[in-house]
Design a protein around this motif. Structure first.
Motif, mmCIF file in Angstrom:
data_model
loop_
_atom_site.group_PDB
_atom_site.id
_atom_site.type_symbol
_atom_site.label_atom_id
_atom_site.label_comp_id
_atom_site.label_asym_id
_atom_site.label_seq_id
_atom_site.Cartn_x
_atom_site.Cartn_y
_atom_site.Cartn_z
ATOM 1 N N LYS A 79 2.801 1.657 -3.401
ATOM 2 C CA LYS A 79 1.960 2.095 -4.520
ATOM 3 C C LYS A 79 1.741 3.614 -4.463
ATOM 4 O O LYS A 79 1.936 4.326 -5.447
ATOM 5 C CB LYS A 79 0.613 1.374 -4.432
ATOM 6 C CG LYS A 79 -0.278 1.599 -5.590
ATOM 7 C CD LYS A 79 -1.535 0.761 -5.434
ATOM 8 C CE LYS A 79 -2.384 0.893 -6.691
ATOM 9 N NZ LYS A 79 -3.613 0.142 -6.597
ATOM 10 N N GLU A 80 1.404 4.096 -3.279
ATOM 11 C CA GLU A 80 1.146 5.528 -3.104
ATOM 12 C C GLU A 80 2.437 6.326 -3.334
ATOM 13 O O GLU A 80 2.442 7.391 -3.955
ATOM 14 C CB GLU A 80 0.579 5.755 -1.682
ATOM 15 C CG GLU A 80 0.289 7.202 -1.329
ATOM 16 C CD GLU A 80 -0.665 7.898 -2.310
ATOM 17 O OE1 GLU A 80 -1.488 7.206 -2.917
ATOM 18 O OE2 GLU A 80 -0.534 9.143 -2.468
ATOM 19 N N ARG A 100 0.840 -1.211 0.000
ATOM 20 C CA ARG A 100 0.000 0.000 0.000
ATOM 21 C C ARG A 100 0.873 1.258 0.000
ATOM 22 O O ARG A 100 0.660 2.189 -0.757
ATOM 23 C CB ARG A 100 -0.898 -0.049 1.246
ATOM 24 C CG ARG A 100 -1.860 1.078 1.373
ATOM 25 C CD ARG A 100 -2.930 0.790 2.410
ATOM 26 N NE ARG A 100 -2.393 0.455 3.724
ATOM 27 C CZ ARG A 100 -3.100 -0.133 4.697
ATOM 28 N NH1 ARG A 100 -4.344 -0.470 4.495
ATOM 29 N NH2 ARG A 100 -2.544 -0.397 5.874
ATOM 30 N N SER A 101 1.882 1.275 0.876
ATOM 31 C CA SER A 101 2.809 2.421 0.956
ATOM 32 C C SER A 101 3.574 2.603 -0.342
ATOM 33 O O SER A 101 3.789 3.716 -0.817
ATOM 34 C CB SER A 101 3.867 2.168 2.035
ATOM 35 O OG SER A 101 3.407 2.488 3.275
ATOM 36 N N LYS A 109 3.247 6.644 -7.015
ATOM 37 C CA LYS A 109 2.327 7.620 -7.621
ATOM 38 C C LYS A 109 2.855 9.048 -7.373
ATOM 39 O O LYS A 109 2.897 9.882 -8.266
ATOM 40 C CB LYS A 109 0.947 7.452 -6.969
ATOM 41 C CG LYS A 109 -0.207 7.720 -7.912
ATOM 42 C CD LYS A 109 -1.512 7.858 -7.195
ATOM 43 C CE LYS A 109 -2.115 6.554 -6.758
ATOM 44 N NZ LYS A 109 -3.371 6.776 -5.992
ATOM 45 N N GLN A 110 3.308 9.291 -6.163
ATOM 46 C CA GLN A 110 3.822 10.629 -5.818
ATOM 47 C C GLN A 110 5.134 10.924 -6.550
ATOM 48 O O GLN A 110 5.379 12.048 -6.967
ATOM 49 C CB GLN A 110 4.013 10.743 -4.306
ATOM 50 C CG GLN A 110 2.701 10.735 -3.539
ATOM 51 C CD GLN A 110 2.904 10.838 -2.039
ATOM 52 O OE1 GLN A 110 3.975 11.196 -1.555
ATOM 53 N NE2 GLN A 110 1.856 10.515 -1.282
#
Ligand code: FAD
Length: 352
Positions: A339-340, A336-337, A343-344
């Motif tokens: 992936k985010e 989860r971390s 994206k950033q």
């Protein structure tokens, strides 16, 4: 002229691999620098009998489930093999062993000084884990103690403790698991700050992930947290810990006051000779390589918003536990971390 990568990931453990998985799909140029001789991250250094506290299906990185394992709870060797195969499967560009010594920021580019030369990148993801910084509390007289003192990160197996008087210190999963193993061959006492709390036998470590997720969503909604409901300190009743409880070995006492040359002094004043003390007292964060950026605070942490370093745009920190993302120090949680974060990273590079 040396290449400037879009992103360099520092580390080659599960957090680095999860980030690489998402980076691979972006078309950005990226590289992983890991100081270990082979894949596996900190699992390479774990004690021989360590098993994951969740079954394989709850211990997977993004994209590829951990294959079925010989035991319900994957062994250390199976976990290392999964990480090695994951790395091979996606053909991540990893260079190792490369020790990143310091990261500086000059004229809009990160400069990574390593024992193999200097690397350049527009963005950096630090995924160096925690186990390189063992935490050991300090007790009066500790320097005078002549017995063996070792941290759980140095422990391999109970062979050298056969027949000895041993204290296992720490009320978390490491403490419970080492106590279970050591108490089979040694006269071992479990020392914890408070009475340990155990998860019910019928649930495994995946419950801790569910609790972390519930906490994450409650915080996002601005809901008040009931500490009992979101207690992550509970010990997972893996088979070895259940077996120790059946043997009556899973009893904990409160800490001693001080060390003396041969052992420890208990709160009632009596002295007891002890051959070895094993600290299962956790870790700090392996962030020495970020000193040049001047971001590491007295707490040992960097100020982050999620995984993004607030004071140094272009830098992210992944996998360091709660402060960089709930459950991000677990195999299932780090996806989860990661992936985010990716994206950033993409958004940042598009703006630059
Ligand atoms: P690491 O695995 O530590 O990887 C970091 C990598 O970066 C390492 O290879 C390290 O050598 C390298 N590195 C560090 N500094 C540098 C540098 N300056 N330059 C280059 N390379 C560097 N999680 C679960 O999901 N399930 C479990 O059952 C579970 N049990 C655990 C039991 C114990 C006893 C412990 C300690 C942890 C457990 N965890 C479990 C948590 C988690 O799996 C580990 O903390 C995990 O190893 C974190 O992965 P990481 O990639 O963030 O860090």
């Amino acid at each position: 002229m040396q290449e400037t990568f879009d992103t360099i990931i520092i580390g080659g453990g599960q957090s680095a691999l999860a980030c690489a998985y998402y980076l691979r799909r972006t078309g950005l140029s990226y590289l992983l620098l890991d100081n270990q001789p082979e894949a596996g991250g900190s699992w390479l250094k774990a004690w021989d009998s360590l098993n994951l506290f969740s079954p394989a299906e709850f211990s997977s990185l993004p994209g590829w489930l951990m294959p079925k394992t010989s035991h319900v709870y994957p062994t250390r060797a199976e976990t290392i093999s999964y990480l090695q195969n994951y790395e091979d499967r996606y053909k991540f560009p990893v260079q190792r062993p490369v020790q990143v010594q310091d990261v500086c920021f000059k004229e809009g580019i990160f400069e990574l000084k390593t024992d193999k030369g200097t690397y350049y990148a527009r963005t950096v993801i630090s995924a160096t884990g925690i186990v390189q910084q063992p935490y050991i509390p300090s007790y009066p007289g500790q320097d005078t103690y002549k017995g063996a003192l070792l941290h759980s990160s140095e422990y391999r197996n109970p062979e050298q403790l056969q027949g000895k008087r041993v204290l296992v210190i720490g009320g978390g999963n490491s403490g419970a698991q080492l106590l279970a193993e050591v108490s089979k061959v040694a006269d071992a006492t479990w020392v914890t700050l408070r009475e340990p709390s155990f998860l019910p036998d019928e649930v495994d470590g995946s419950v801790l992930f569910d609790i972390a997720s519930a906490k994450y969503y409650a915080l996002q909604k601005g809901e008040a947290l009931d500490p009992d409901k979101y207690n992550l300190g509970s010990i997972v009743m893996v088979p070895s810990v259940i077996e120790a409880r059946e043997r009556g070995a899973l009893q904990a006492v409160r800490p001693f006051d001080a060390f003396y040359e041969q052992g420890v002094i208990w709160p009632d004043g009596h002295k007891e000779a002890v051959d070895a003390v094993i600290w299962c007292t956790g870790f700090g964060y392996a962030l020495d390589h970020l000193q040049c950026l001047g971001l590491v605070k007295a707490s040992g942490r960097v100020v982050t918003e999620g995984t993004k370093a607030v004071e140094r745009p272009g830098l992210w920190l992944v996998g360091y536990g709660g402060w960089t993302g709930f459950a991000s120090a677990t195999l299932i949680g780090v996806g989860r971390s990661a992936k985010e974060t990716v994206k950033q990273v993409q958004a940042y590079l598009q703006q630059a």
